[in-house]
Design a protein around this motif. Structure first.
Motif, mmCIF file in Angstrom:
data_model
loop_
_atom_site.group_PDB
_atom_site.id
_atom_site.type_symbol
_atom_site.label_atom_id
_atom_site.label_comp_id
_atom_site.label_asym_id
_atom_site.label_seq_id
_atom_site.Cartn_x
_atom_site.Cartn_y
_atom_site.Cartn_z
ATOM 1 N N GLU A 196 102.347 47.859 92.771
ATOM 2 C CA GLU A 196 101.991 47.636 94.180
ATOM 3 C C GLU A 196 100.595 47.029 94.318
ATOM 4 O O GLU A 196 100.400 46.045 95.036
ATOM 5 N N LEU A 197 99.627 47.613 93.617
ATOM 6 C CA LEU A 197 98.267 47.097 93.699
ATOM 7 C C LEU A 197 98.167 45.681 93.123
ATOM 8 O O LEU A 197 97.438 44.841 93.643
ATOM 9 N N GLY A 198 98.911 45.453 92.038
ATOM 10 C CA GLY A 198 98.908 44.123 91.447
ATOM 11 C C GLY A 198 99.450 43.074 92.400
ATOM 12 O O GLY A 198 98.878 41.986 92.533
ATOM 13 N N ARG A 199 100.536 43.404 93.082
ATOM 14 C CA ARG A 199 101.113 42.446 94.027
ATOM 15 C C ARG A 199 100.180 42.225 95.210
ATOM 16 O O ARG A 199 100.022 41.098 95.704
ATOM 17 N N LEU A 200 99.533 43.289 95.686
ATOM 18 C CA LEU A 200 98.586 43.148 96.784
ATOM 19 C C LEU A 200 97.424 42.249 96.375
ATOM 20 O O LEU A 200 97.004 41.360 97.128
#
Length: 260
Positions: free
Chosen positions: A79-83
């Motif tokens: 999730e953080l990577g995609r954000l």
């Protein structure tokens, strides 16, 4: 900060650093890791590694295979990577890189710097089976990021010992400094079999208004494709793409003047 908080801070900071170290163990995109694997890599006791892994598991930063009890990166990291990917505008770079690859017949990659590594964040090399980190000293991407390093990023003297990957790899800091001077003078970097035999890569910077490389852009193929006679043509294609990425990835305040 209260006295009690000041006393607790070092231990808390150490715990945070250890947890981050656990996550960094998965950088090489290898197989799932057991708690014993983590302990061995980080020189920690098995109980400490297990406790850290369980904490990260509970927070969603790791997930555990129910059959083998081994760990892999969890959904919170995804999730953080995609954000981060979208916050940096990197999704806008993908069509430009795909177009560059189609025009040149080479693999096109975009990378940014993370400590002693170039991290490929978009392009043809971003695949599930390939790690994204590349050494700075032995890659064209890395040489660009070193040659136009930003404030506080450090030059060759900030790197750990330079390992050899082939007989062409630069392993002496003084020789790397000389190479970086050539890169700045020529305005591009080349990797001709320094990471792996039979691979030639050309890289150019994606510069901001301060003249630092926010990203490095590379085209990679075999020497039979990127020949010496066609080097200038490949560089022209890469530089055109790099200027487009400056507009897409940098805010107006960060960009170079159009005539620069």
């Amino acid at each position: 900060m209260t006295e009690a908080a000041a006393v607790r801070a070092p231990g808390g900071a150490q715990a945070v650093q250890r947890a981050l170290d656990v996550l960094h163990c998965f950088h090489d995109n290898g197989p799932d890791l057991s708690a014993s694997d983590l302990a061995r890599r980080l020189t920690l006791s098995a109980s400490t590694a297990h406790r850290l892994a369980r904490t990260l598991l509970g927070a969603g930063f790791l997930e555990q295979d129910a059959r083998t009890s081994r760990y892999r990166l969890g959904p919170a990291v995804t999730e953080l990577g995609r954000l981060s990917y979208h916050q940096r505008g990197l999704h806008l770079a993908a069509p430009e890189l795909a177009d560059l690859a189609e025009r040149t017949g080479a693999t096109a990659d975009l990378a940014l710097r993370s400590g002693p590594h170039a991290v490929i964040v978009a392009g043809g090399s971003v695949t599930p089976k390939v790690g994204l980190r590349r050494p700075l000293h032995s890659t064209a991407l890395g040489k660009v990021l070193l040659a136009w390093a930003g404030p506080g990023e450090g030059g060759p003297s900030s790197l750990p010992p330079l390992p050899a990957f082939t007989d062409r790899t630069i392993v002496e800091p003084a020789a790397l400094e000389t190479e970086l001077a050539r890169v700045r003078s020529d305005a591009y970097a080349v990797n001709d079999g320094e990471s792996a035999h039979g691979v030639r890569t050309l890289a150019v910077p994606v510069l901001n208004g301060s003249g630092h490389a926010r990203f490095a852009l590379a085209v990679r193929a075999t020497p039979s494709v990127i020949t010496e006679a066609r080097t200038d043509w490949f560089l022209a294609q890469a530089r055109s793409c790099a200027r487009a990425l400056e507009v897409l990835l940098l805010s107006p305040a960060e960009r170079r003047p159009p005539s620069a």
